[in-house]
Design a protein around this motif. Structure first.
Motif, PDB file in Angstrom:
ATOM      1  N   HIS A  85      42.599  33.517  57.886  1.00 10.07           N
ATOM      2  CA  HIS A  85      42.369  32.299  58.656  1.00 10.07           C
ATOM      3  C   HIS A  85      43.512  32.007  59.639  1.00 10.07           C
ATOM      4  CE1 HIS A  85      38.763  31.260  56.499  1.00 10.07           C
ATOM      5  NE2 HIS A  85      39.383  31.298  55.335  1.00 10.07           N
ATOM      6  N   TRP A 124      31.701  27.652  49.962  1.00 13.68           N
ATOM      7  CA  TRP A 124      33.145  27.832  49.861  1.00 13.68           C
ATOM      8  C   TRP A 124      33.616  29.233  50.210  1.00 13.68           C
ATOM      9  CZ3 TRP A 124      35.222  23.532  50.565  1.00 13.68           C
ATOM     10  CH2 TRP A 124      34.716  22.361  49.998  1.00 13.68           C
ATOM     11  N   HIS A 135      36.806  29.751  51.862  1.00 17.22           N
ATOM     12  CA  HIS A 135      36.966  28.667  52.831  1.00 17.22           C
ATOM     13  C   HIS A 135      38.442  28.245  52.876  1.00 17.22           C
ATOM     14  CE1 HIS A 135      36.688  24.525  54.346  1.00 17.22           C
ATOM     15  NE2 HIS A 135      35.487  24.823  54.815  1.00 17.22           N
ATOM     16  N   ALA A 137      39.942  25.437  52.831  1.00 15.75           N
ATOM     17  CA  ALA A 137      40.304  24.416  51.840  1.00 15.75           C
ATOM     18  C   ALA A 137      40.460  25.040  50.457  1.00 15.75           C
ATOM     19  CB  ALA A 137      39.242  23.308  51.803  1.00 15.75           C
ATOM     20  N   ARG A 138      39.544  25.907  50.109  1.00 15.86           N
ATOM     21  CA  ARG A 138      39.628  26.548  48.798  1.00 15.86           C
ATOM     22  C   ARG A 138      40.830  27.481  48.728  1.00 15.86           C
ATOM     23  NH1 ARG A 138      36.170  27.740  44.187  1.00 15.86           N
ATOM     24  NH2 ARG A 138      37.065  29.563  43.157  1.00 15.86           N
ATOM     25  N   VAL A 159      46.332  24.530  56.929  1.00 18.59           N
ATOM     26  CA  VAL A 159      44.894  24.487  57.234  1.00 18.59           C
ATOM     27  C   VAL A 159      44.513  23.167  57.880  1.00 18.59           C
ATOM     28  CG1 VAL A 159      44.274  26.167  55.466  1.00 18.59           C
ATOM     29  CG2 VAL A 159      44.302  23.736  54.874  1.00 18.59           C
ATOM     30  N   THR A 165      40.017  22.551  58.118  1.00 16.60           N
ATOM     31  CA  THR A 165      39.395  21.805  57.046  1.00 16.60           C
ATOM     32  C   THR A 165      39.818  20.347  57.150  1.00 16.60           C
ATOM     33  OG1 THR A 165      38.981  21.787  54.654  1.00 16.60           O
ATOM     34  CG2 THR A 165      41.257  22.137  55.353  1.00 16.60           C
ATOM     35  N   THR A 166      39.383  19.549  56.194  1.00 19.77           N
ATOM     36  CA  THR A 166      39.739  18.130  56.151  1.00 19.77           C
ATOM     37  C   THR A 166      40.350  17.806  54.799  1.00 19.77           C
ATOM     38  OG1 THR A 166      37.590  17.463  55.248  1.00 19.77           O
ATOM     39  CG2 THR A 166      37.799  17.586  57.676  1.00 19.77           C
ATOM     40  N   GLU A 169      37.724  17.705  52.133  1.00 21.76           N
ATOM     41  CA  GLU A 169      37.334  19.001  51.586  1.00 21.76           C
ATOM     42  C   GLU A 169      38.378  19.519  50.604  1.00 21.76           C
ATOM     43  OE1 GLU A 169      34.461  21.055  54.914  1.00 21.76           O
ATOM     44  OE2 GLU A 169      36.636  21.156  55.256  1.00 21.76           O
TER      45      GLU A 169
END
Length: 314
Positions: A85, A124, A135, A137-138, A159, A165-166, A169
């Motif tokens: 990412h 995810w 993902h 967040a994960r 991230v 992400t937020t 999340e």
């Protein structure tokens, strides 16, 4: 950091090379000659494609080799997914490729690969640059549970700052992870995560403020003169006390230096910027480095002393 443009198709397994007529001896000779680079046992890549790669890029290349042989339900996870990412990590190793298995098989370790088992819904994991990865967040929460609050905070801020992400999340994943080993640290990560922190250094300094009970400043503050002209952006500002903190490190040099600018030129420009802010605003600057973070108690005492002296003046 070298540009990464390696695809899974660029990874050559032993069977691929045998299929085009090479023998094991031929493969060995091409590695010795520097034409092929061995990524892991039985997996190779043309050396010209990876010769400029650093540690993180090589870890991503190895991940592609691992996926070539992995179960179809496996996805990259933890710090391996973060790298996919484009998020920098700290306090983690890149010598192993982390996968999450979704086929119900138990987790295990093999040479250079860690298999995690989890229930992983389609929400995810994503496909990025042609590979499957958890993902953002994960991945951040995975790092937090595996490597602790400071590493997790670096990942979470990374991230969030990149808008991958937020916080909602992250909170959702953390709730699902409540029974994971090491999940207690996620509470600290969620309480401290801030999208304004732009790099590893700032996230680690932010963690340091919390851990040592130092009043938290504003991060990434634009400073302007009386006419509204931008003087610069300071890393952290205690506005009421007129104190700002700047982190000196390779990260800033790599991110903010101008084309053709040497390190000496960059440092001189930074010094002039600091002096201009101090003169214009009447503030004082605290500068710290990576070495200071290795002596946190000493650094905390130094910062408190400066802040207390400004309180007395105020």
């Amino acid at each position: 950091m070298a540009e990464f443009n390696l695809s899974s198709d660029d990874v050559l397994l032993r069977r691929d090379l045998i299929a085009i007529g090479l023998t094991d001896r031929d493969i060995h000779l091409r590695v010795v000659a520097g034409d092929l680079t061995r990524l892991r046992h039985g997996a190779y890549v043309a050396t010209e494609l990876v010769k400029e790669f650093g540690d993180v890029e090589m870890a991503r290349a190895r991940a592609r080799a691992v996926l070539r042989r992995a179960h179809p339900t496996a996805v990259l996870s933890h710090q391996t997914a973060l790298s996919e990412h484009g998020v920098d990590a700290w306090g983690v190793g890149f010598d192993e490729t982390h996968l999450t298995r979704t086929d119900g098989r138990p987790g295990r370790r093999e040479a250079g690969v860690v298999h995690h088992r989890a229930t992983l819904g389609r929400r995810w994991w994503v496909v990025r640059d042609g590979v499957r990865a958890t993902h953002p967040a994960r991945a951040a929460i995975e790092v937090a549970t595996a490597h602790g609050a400071e590493a997790g905070l670096v990942a979470a801020c990374g991230v969030l700052n990149r808008e991958l992400t937020t916080l909602a999340e992250l909170q959702e994943v953390a709730k699902d992870a409540m029974r994971w080993p090491g999940s207690l640290g996620t509470r600290l990560v969620l309480a401290r995560a801030d999208a304004r922190l732009t790099n590893v250094a700032e996230a680690r300094v932010w963690h340091f403020f919390f851990e040592h009970g130092i009043a938290r400043p504003e991060p990434q503050v634009e400073v302007r003169d009386a006419h509204g002209n931008l003087l610069g952006i300071v890393d952290f500002l205690w506005r009421a006390l007129g104190v700002f903190l700047e982190f000196d490190g390779r990260i800033k040099y790599d991110s903010h230096r101008r084309p053709g600018e040497s390190l000496a030129d960059y440092l001189m420009r930074e010094k002039r910027r600091e002096e201009q802010i101090c003169v214009e605003k009447g503030w004082i600057c605290i500068r710290i480095t990576w070495a200071d973070l290795q002596r946190p108690a000493v650094l905390a005492r130094r910062i408190r002393k400066v802040l207390e002296s400004r309180m007395r003046v105020a």
